[in-house]
Design a protein around this motif. Structure first.
Motif, mmCIF file in Angstrom:
data_model
loop_
_atom_site.group_PDB
_atom_site.id
_atom_site.type_symbol
_atom_site.label_atom_id
_atom_site.label_comp_id
_atom_site.label_asym_id
_atom_site.label_seq_id
_atom_site.Cartn_x
_atom_site.Cartn_y
_atom_site.Cartn_z
ATOM 1 N N GLY A 38 -3.738 -27.342 12.591
ATOM 2 C CA GLY A 38 -5.083 -27.032 12.230
ATOM 3 C C GLY A 38 -6.066 -28.255 12.107
ATOM 4 N N ILE A 39 -7.095 -29.027 11.441
ATOM 5 C CA ILE A 39 -7.568 -29.925 11.715
ATOM 6 C C ILE A 39 -7.263 -31.951 10.493
ATOM 7 C CG2 ILE A 39 -9.700 -31.200 11.944
ATOM 8 C CD1 ILE A 39 -10.796 -27.873 11.773
ATOM 9 N N SER A 40 -7.254 -32.454 11.869
ATOM 10 C CA SER A 40 -6.622 -33.526 10.290
ATOM 11 C C SER A 40 -7.200 -34.559 10.895
ATOM 12 C CB SER A 40 -5.089 -32.868 10.279
ATOM 13 O OG SER A 40 -4.095 -34.019 11.826
ATOM 14 N N LEU A 41 -7.108 -35.969 10.311
ATOM 15 C CA LEU A 41 -7.003 -37.183 10.824
ATOM 16 C C LEU A 41 -6.168 -37.112 11.495
ATOM 17 C CD1 LEU A 41 -9.172 -39.917 10.574
ATOM 18 C CD2 LEU A 41 -8.368 -40.213 8.455
ATOM 19 N N GLY A 42 -4.713 -37.134 11.735
ATOM 20 C CA GLY A 42 -3.500 -37.980 12.079
ATOM 21 C C GLY A 42 -3.483 -37.174 13.211
ATOM 22 N N LEU A 43 -3.915 -36.107 13.461
ATOM 23 C CA LEU A 43 -3.668 -34.942 15.100
ATOM 24 C C LEU A 43 -4.668 -36.200 16.212
ATOM 25 C CD1 LEU A 43 -2.987 -33.168 16.756
ATOM 26 C CD2 LEU A 43 -4.736 -31.693 15.608
ATOM 27 N N GLY A 44 -6.115 -36.121 15.331
ATOM 28 C CA GLY A 44 -6.888 -36.934 15.781
ATOM 29 C C GLY A 44 -6.547 -38.258 16.343
ATOM 30 N N ASP A 138 -9.286 -26.688 16.851
ATOM 31 C CA ASP A 138 -8.437 -27.688 16.405
ATOM 32 C C ASP A 138 -8.038 -28.492 16.848
ATOM 33 O OD1 ASP A 138 -9.440 -25.500 14.411
ATOM 34 O OD2 ASP A 138 -6.922 -25.268 14.013
ATOM 35 N N ARG A 139 -7.725 -29.376 18.510
ATOM 36 C CA ARG A 139 -7.382 -29.994 18.578
ATOM 37 C C ARG A 139 -8.944 -31.106 18.880
ATOM 38 N NH1 ARG A 139 -2.918 -30.506 22.920
ATOM 39 N NH2 ARG A 139 -3.229 -32.185 22.616
ATOM 40 N N ILE A 140 -10.113 -30.986 19.088
ATOM 41 C CA ILE A 140 -11.535 -31.463 19.637
ATOM 42 C C ILE A 140 -11.611 -31.635 18.189
ATOM 43 C CG2 ILE A 140 -13.457 -31.027 20.511
ATOM 44 C CD1 ILE A 140 -12.379 -29.525 22.614
ATOM 45 N N ALA A 141 -11.891 -31.275 17.430
ATOM 46 C CA ALA A 141 -12.488 -31.062 16.295
ATOM 47 C C ALA A 141 -12.075 -32.249 15.217
ATOM 48 C CB ALA A 141 -12.321 -29.745 15.023
ATOM 49 N N SER A 142 -10.562 -32.337 15.657
ATOM 50 C CA SER A 142 -9.141 -33.426 15.282
ATOM 51 C C SER A 142 -9.822 -34.703 15.340
ATOM 52 C CB SER A 142 -8.207 -32.976 15.162
ATOM 53 O OG SER A 142 -7.295 -32.537 14.479
ATOM 54 N N LEU A 143 -10.286 -34.792 16.912
ATOM 55 C CA LEU A 143 -10.551 -36.158 17.493
ATOM 56 C C LEU A 143 -11.484 -36.432 17.059
ATOM 57 C CD1 LEU A 143 -9.954 -35.833 21.377
ATOM 58 C CD2 LEU A 143 -9.280 -37.654 19.895
#
Length: 153
Positions: A38-44, A138-143
């Motif tokens: 998913g999209i998250s601040l933590g992943l970003g 999702d990884r790009i969006a999280s970044l």
């Protein structure tokens, strides 16, 4: 010319180590298909530290450990909004990260195309094209979420 090869070698070494760590954590080593977190601040934040901090610095101020080997100083990513009349340039940043936009001032593209890199990491026998696209998106969006969260006020 030797300097460019050194930068490339250092970047690939760091990325290979980060990718191996990510693959082990994501389950692709065991043969299980990868799924989007998913999209998250933590992943970003995690992806930023793993893939961006070497050049841009842990605090995103352009002072990463590989900075001395770059053609030009890596930009201070905390100033993107200030340099864009107070509005975070989400579309431009996305295009730079995913590879659609060149960073012309670099000449030869020093910055890796993370969309391609994330796609290769997500590739696996059990991970279909749609799942890979979702993971990459999702990884790009999280970044982007992370970068927007660290903008100077």
């Amino acid at each position: 010319m030797k300097r460019e090869y050194l930068v490339l070698a250092l970047a690939v070494t760091g990325l290979t180590a980060a990718g191996a760590h990510g693959a082990a954590a994501g389950g692709s080593v065991t043969g299980a298909p990868l799924v989007s977190e998913g999209i998250s601040l933590g992943l970003g934040h995690r992806d930023y530290l793993n893939y961006c901090a070497a050049c841009h610095g842990a605090d995103a101020r352009g002072d990463g450990t590989l900075g001395e080997f770059l053609t030009l100083k890596a930009p201070d990513l905390t100033m993107l909004s200030k340099l864009n009349a107070g509005k975070f340039p989400e579309e431009r940043v996305t295009e730079v990260i995913d590879g659609r936009a060149d960073v012309k001032v670099h000449g030869m593209r020093d910055m890796p195309v993370w969309g391609d890199w994330f796609n290769r990491e997500a590739a696996g026998a059990d991970t279909g094209k749609a799942a890979r696209e979702l993971i990459v998106s999702d990884r790009i969006a999280s970044l982007i979420v992370y970068l927007e969260s660290i903008q100077a006020k």
